[in-house]
Design an enzyme around this catalytic site. Structure first.
Site, PDB file in Angstrom:
ATOM      1  N   ARG A  15       5.059   6.429  -5.410  1.00 22.96           N
ATOM      2  CA  ARG A  15       4.283   5.648  -4.453  1.00 22.96           C
ATOM      3  C   ARG A  15       5.129   4.635  -3.681  1.00 22.96           C
ATOM      4  O   ARG A  15       4.645   4.031  -2.721  1.00 22.96           O
ATOM      5  CB  ARG A  15       3.134   4.937  -5.170  1.00 22.96           C
ATOM      6  CG  ARG A  15       2.016   5.893  -5.595  1.00 22.96           C
ATOM      7  CD  ARG A  15       0.828   5.102  -6.113  1.00 22.96           C
ATOM      8  NE  ARG A  15       1.086   4.531  -7.435  1.00 22.96           N
ATOM      9  CZ  ARG A  15       0.396   3.521  -7.954  1.00 22.96           C
ATOM     10  NH1 ARG A  15      -0.553   2.922  -7.250  1.00 22.96           N
ATOM     11  NH2 ARG A  15       0.677   3.083  -9.169  1.00 22.96           N
ATOM     12  N   GLY A 104      11.051  -1.331 -16.962  1.00 21.23           N
ATOM     13  CA  GLY A 104      12.032  -1.755 -15.978  1.00 21.23           C
ATOM     14  C   GLY A 104      11.453  -2.219 -14.676  1.00 21.23           C
ATOM     15  O   GLY A 104      12.196  -2.673 -13.803  1.00 21.23           O
TER      16      GLY A 104
END
Length: 447
Positions: A15, A104
């Site tokens: 995305r 992360g």
């Protein structure tokens, strides 16, 4: 108790609409993976394991830059967060204490939040980080509680209406025993809507084994994950607001806080003054009492106590300003040391140079450091005077109290206390200017 970290960083981030791995997009001038590694480092862990996947070599290189001791493991096939954590288990062999599984792409979790999770581990076998979602329809996994006990985590896509009505949501961060985690992960199944191995299923597995599970909560902002460009932009706004607030609380004077842009690792000393529209890139330290004037840009630089930078100055990597040095309007400094009390007030480039104390660099001075192949260094001693528009062709040394005449091109060393003049002798032709202009005007009249 010692801690260990497994940082999940394998996703592509579809995305984001980018060829760059999601965790390499930047907030505060540093990739998201750097924020995750800094959080881990704050607890002085025994081991930090980074699980890579999409463009794994690039992620591994970045992780190694920010933490050379990080252990890199690969998730070759992305089969869910639980599968990613499984890939890290061999690297945990032989360790002890707690292990955090983090992500992360979540840059805002605070060290104090992880410390609260570790504290909760004293009475719980497994601890999950949760938050109260502001949006009741947010598509987060829900934490199903029985009093103070966590019973299960249900992913939004697998939840019924009653479960979706729960406001306590899952951040994805867990803490448990490093010895216990491999056994819990080994029991994961992919019998769900996405046919993936969910890390969150270990809660139900732990409870079925008679283990206890609890929740520590934090503000929703801390758990923000970055999945889109819009979320990345929002994260930058949050980061800057937090950095400005922290600086003010630490005793830094920000004249116009909303106009100052901080980096991931900016360090400002107490009573430092930062004027409007200053940009700090990574690697900048400004000591107490220094002043950074408006419209200056600093990167990889160290500014000592009482020094003044700007306005409109640029400090590039390797710039070192000693106490009470002054770098002024439209002066650029790169890989150079500027001595105590030295002034370069106007329109100069000082690159690959060492400048002593009490020296004056005149307007328009340039250190010519590049010959097209190699960089060369300029050395200027203490109490020297470099006249305006001097061009110093490196490698060259100007001795203590050396003097270069304005407009000189200096190609040879200047001895201490000597005056160097490197310009053509001025020749004056009386009356020639008027005659030349008259001739030109006459020529113009004929056209």
């Amino acid at each position: 108790m010692p801690s260990n970290f497994v940082i999940l960083a394998a996703g592509k981030g579809t995305r984001m609409e980018s060829d760059l791995p999601k965790v390499l997009h930047e907030v505060g001038g540093a990739p998201l993976i750097a924020h995750a590694l800094r959080l881990a480092d704050s607890l002085l862990p025994d081991r930090v394991i980074v699980v890579t996947g999409y463009e794994g070599a690039a992620v591994a290189k970045s992780a190694a830059h920010w933490n050379p001791e990080a252990i890199i493991v690969e998730q070759a096939e992305q089969l869910g967060t639980g599968h990613a954590a499984q890939m890290a288990m061999p690297a945990l062999t032989g360790t002890s204490g707690d292990v955090f599984v983090t992500f992360g792409d979540t840059p805002f979790i605070r060290t104090a939040t992880l410390e609260a999770m570790q504290d909760a581990r004293k009475t719980r076998d497994l601890v999950v980080l949760g938050f109260e979602a502001a949006d009741p329809d947010a598509r987060y996994g829900r934490l199903v509680m029985d009093g103070e006990d966590l019973q299960a985590i249900v992913e939004y896509k697998d939840a019924d209406a009653a479960t979706r009505a729960i406001r306590l949501c899952n951040s994805g961060v867990i803490c448990t025993s490093a010895q216990r985690l491999p056994a819990l992960l080994a029991q994961l199944k992919n019998e769900n809507a996405a046919a993936e191995y969910y890390l969150t299923d270990i809660v139900a597995i732990a409870r079925a084994a008679g283990l206890s599970a609890g929740v520590v909560t934090c503000p929703e902002e801390e758990t923000l994950g970055i999945n889109t460009r819009t979320e990345l932009a929002r994260a930058e706004v949050i980061f800057q607001a937090r950095a400005r607030r922290d600086a003010l609380e630490d005793g830094v004077q920000l004249v116009s806080p909303d106009t100052v842009h901080f980096a991931f690792d900016t360090l400002l000393g107490r009573d430092a003054v930062v004027e409007p529209y200053v940009v700090f890139a990574t690697g900048v330290t400004v000591e107490s009492g220094a002043r950074i004037r408006s419209f200056s840009h600093l990167e990889g630089a160290h500014v000592s106590r009482g020094a003044v930078v700007g306005p409109y100055a640029r400090l590039r990597p390797g710039a070192e300003l000693a106490e009470h040095a002054h770098v002024g309007n439209f002066v650029e400094v790169k890989n150079a040391t500027i001595g105590e009390g030295t002034k370069a007030s106007h329109l100069s480039y000082i690159g690959d140079a060492d400048v002593g104390a009490g020296t004056n660099i005149g307007a328009g001075t340039i250190t010519v450091n590049y010959d097209g192949v190699f960089k060369h260094r300029t050395t200027i001693g203490d109490r020297a005077f470099i006249g305006s528009n001097s061009t110093l062709i490196a490698p060259i040394t100007i001795g203590n109290e050396g003097f270069t005449a304005a407009g000189s091109v200096i190609t040879d060393d200047v001895a201490p206390g000597a005056l160097a003049i490197g310009r053509a002798r001025q020749v004056e032709k009386p009356g020639l200017a008027r005659a030349l202009m008259a001739r030109l005007r006459a020529k113009k009249d004929k056209t």
